[in-house]
Design a protein around this motif. Structure first.
Motif, PDB file in Angstrom:
ATOM      1  N   ALA A 187      69.214 -13.094   1.920  1.00 33.88           N
ATOM      2  CA  ALA A 187      69.420 -11.846   0.937  1.00 33.88           C
ATOM      3  C   ALA A 187      71.112 -11.711   1.327  1.00 33.88           C
ATOM      4  O   ALA A 187      71.904 -11.528   0.267  1.00 33.88           O
ATOM      5  CB  ALA A 187      68.563 -10.798   0.915  1.00 33.88           C
ATOM      6  N   MET A 188      71.291 -11.698   2.668  1.00 33.94           N
ATOM      7  CA  MET A 188      72.536 -11.304   2.935  1.00 33.94           C
ATOM      8  C   MET A 188      73.678 -12.404   2.584  1.00 33.94           C
ATOM      9  O   MET A 188      74.601 -12.353   2.144  1.00 33.94           O
ATOM     10  CB  MET A 188      72.874 -10.975   4.291  1.00 33.94           C
ATOM     11  N   GLY A 189      73.149 -13.734   2.872  1.00 35.66           N
ATOM     12  CA  GLY A 189      73.837 -14.772   2.573  1.00 35.66           C
ATOM     13  C   GLY A 189      74.150 -14.925   0.958  1.00 35.66           C
ATOM     14  O   GLY A 189      75.208 -15.536   0.649  1.00 35.66           O
ATOM     15  N   MET A 190      73.278 -14.302   0.435  1.00 31.61           N
ATOM     16  CA  MET A 190      73.476 -14.372  -1.229  1.00 31.61           C
ATOM     17  C   MET A 190      74.387 -13.324  -1.698  1.00 31.61           C
ATOM     18  O   MET A 190      74.602 -12.990  -3.103  1.00 31.61           O
ATOM     19  CB  MET A 190      72.083 -14.174  -1.989  1.00 31.61           C
ATOM     20  N   GLY A 191      74.719 -12.540  -0.764  1.00 32.95           N
ATOM     21  CA  GLY A 191      75.583 -11.385  -1.118  1.00 32.95           C
ATOM     22  C   GLY A 191      75.153  -9.951  -1.608  1.00 32.95           C
ATOM     23  O   GLY A 191      75.678  -9.347  -2.055  1.00 32.95           O
ATOM     24  N   ALA A 192      73.831 -10.111  -1.292  1.00 34.45           N
ATOM     25  CA  ALA A 192      73.035  -8.539  -1.624  1.00 34.45           C
ATOM     26  C   ALA A 192      73.481  -7.394  -0.469  1.00 34.45           C
ATOM     27  O   ALA A 192      73.819  -7.863   0.599  1.00 34.45           O
ATOM     28  CB  ALA A 192      71.469  -8.739  -1.689  1.00 34.45           C
ATOM     29  N   GLN A 193      73.493  -6.282  -0.930  1.00 30.41           N
ATOM     30  CA  GLN A 193      73.191  -5.180   0.013  1.00 30.41           C
ATOM     31  C   GLN A 193      71.906  -5.086   0.627  1.00 30.41           C
ATOM     32  O   GLN A 193      70.973  -4.832  -0.320  1.00 30.41           O
ATOM     33  CB  GLN A 193      73.605  -4.006  -0.888  1.00 30.41           C
ATOM     34  N   VAL A 194      71.744  -5.367   1.790  1.00 31.89           N
ATOM     35  CA  VAL A 194      70.333  -5.424   2.519  1.00 31.89           C
ATOM     36  C   VAL A 194      70.129  -3.876   3.172  1.00 31.89           C
ATOM     37  O   VAL A 194      70.936  -3.682   4.212  1.00 31.89           O
ATOM     38  CB  VAL A 194      70.086  -6.409   3.215  1.00 31.89           C
TER      39      VAL A 194
END
Length: 370
Positions: A185-192
């Motif tokens: 998720a972080m790699g996809m640019g989301a706020q996690v």
């Protein structure tokens, strides 16, 4: 030993329990391996490769007629006919979420060893690990797809674009599934945001991601707050061999944004979201209060090539022990013994008994180790 490798028949389940290489390892040690024709097709492993590895191709009844059957997923109703006294069944069972299967295994006298409860001295779950890694890494990409408007979602790009905020991903649980989900998720640019009751796990994630994800102590007030801002909520909670705790209640769902998405990886243990129910790859989602629920209980089955090899890498050493010594292997390997869930009509995993109000005994008693 005569070992059977049946074809998986759960909806769109394309994994197979043993690769041709694993079959060759077993046959070279003198074991007979019966592979149901077509068992490996979904993973890109044709019958010819199994035959070349020394397997004997057969039908479903032939594979199930072996002394030990090695599978990926738990038997479904169409396979109950094959369960019998003394059959050694080595597979994922997830009995705490499946009372009918538990009852059939007990009535038939099957010796059921569950991948998910084989446990190392330090608490690690070596046979659950590879599929937890796969499911964890899949969860954000599955969630991102269902956030698309055409899939019923809010119409959000997980990573956003310059000038437009990214989506918020909330992950319940910081174990193997949660950690892998956070990475993707972080790699996809989301706020996690990750919630867990184990502070050391939160410290670990904070350290390795250097504050790039938000870590929150898991309790009801914090969960209740987190679900209100989640665009994608990932359930990643596990209690070994037991029914998953219901952390997200029905009333919390009503506070979520319309078009937000829930991916509950814990669904094979009953799920950690009260409104979740098991779905299939053919019909993976449904709506509750406008929230998209994804409850596929065999997520890694969507990437069978990767999953088959990852699973077999871990299960083969244990399968070899069972093939060589049968139930006696449980006397010598405590980790493997902890995988025993049913034994000749007795329930040997306490958490399953608690889930259904059934009497249970211990592995030590049934094996004469007490």
């Amino acid at each position: 030993m005569i070992i059977g490798i049946p074809k998986e028949i759960k909806t769109l389940e394309s994994r197979v329990s043993m690769t041709p290489g694993a079959v060759e390892t077993l046959t070279r040690r003198g074991h007979t391996v019966l592979v149901e024709s077509g068992a490996g097709k979904g993973s890109g492993l044709p019958d010819e490769q199994y035959a070349a590895a020394g397997a004997k191709l057969t039908d479903a009844a032939g594979a199930w007629g072996a002394e030990m059957v090695i599978k990926v997923k738990e038997p479904i109703a169409a396979e109950y006919q094959y369960l019998r006294k003394g059959l050694l069944l080595f597979t994922y069972l997830h009995l705490a979420a499946d009372k009918p299967l538990t009852e059939v295994l007990l009535k038939s006298g099957t010796i059921g060893i569950a991948y998910e409860t084989v446990q190392l001295p330090g608490g690690g779950l070596p046979l659950l690990l590879p599929m937890s890694e796969v499911a964890g890494r899949m969860a954000p990409q599955v969630g991102a797809h269902h956030l698309e408007k055409s899939e019923g979602g809010r119409g959000l790009l997980l990573g956003g674009v310059p000038g437009v905020p990214q989506a918020s991903v909330v992950i319940l649980g910081a174990g193997v599934v949660g950690t892998n989900a956070a990475k993707i998720a972080m790699g996809m640019g989301a706020q996690v945001t990750v919630l867990d009751v184990n502070h050391s796990r939160l410290q670990y994630l904070d350290d390795i991601y250097q504050g790039r994800i938000v870590t929150v102590s898991s309790n009801e007030p914090n969960i209740r707050k987190a679900v209100t801002y989640a665009d994608l909520l990932i359930g990643a909670v596990l209690i070994t061999g037991a029914k998953a705790p219901r952390l997200v209640t029905r009333d919390m769902i009503g506070t979520m944004k319309e078009g937000s998405v829930i991916v509950d990886v814990a669904v094979d243990q009953g799920g950690c979201v009260e409104t979740i129910k098991a779905t299939t790859h053919a019909a993976p989602t449904y709506l509750v209060d406008g929230v998209v629920h994804y409850g596929v209980a065999n997520m890694p089955g969507a990437v069978p090539r990767t999953s088959t090899y990852a699973l077999c890498n871990q299960t083969l050493p244990y399968a070899m022990k069972l093939a060589q010594k049968g139930v006696e292997a449980l006397h010598e390997d405590r980790s493997l013994a902890l995988g025993l869930n049913t034994y000749l009509g007795e329930l040997t995993y306490g958490a399953v008994g608690e889930a259904f109000g059934m009497p249970s005994t211990t592995v030590e008693k049934v094996l004469g180790l007490a």
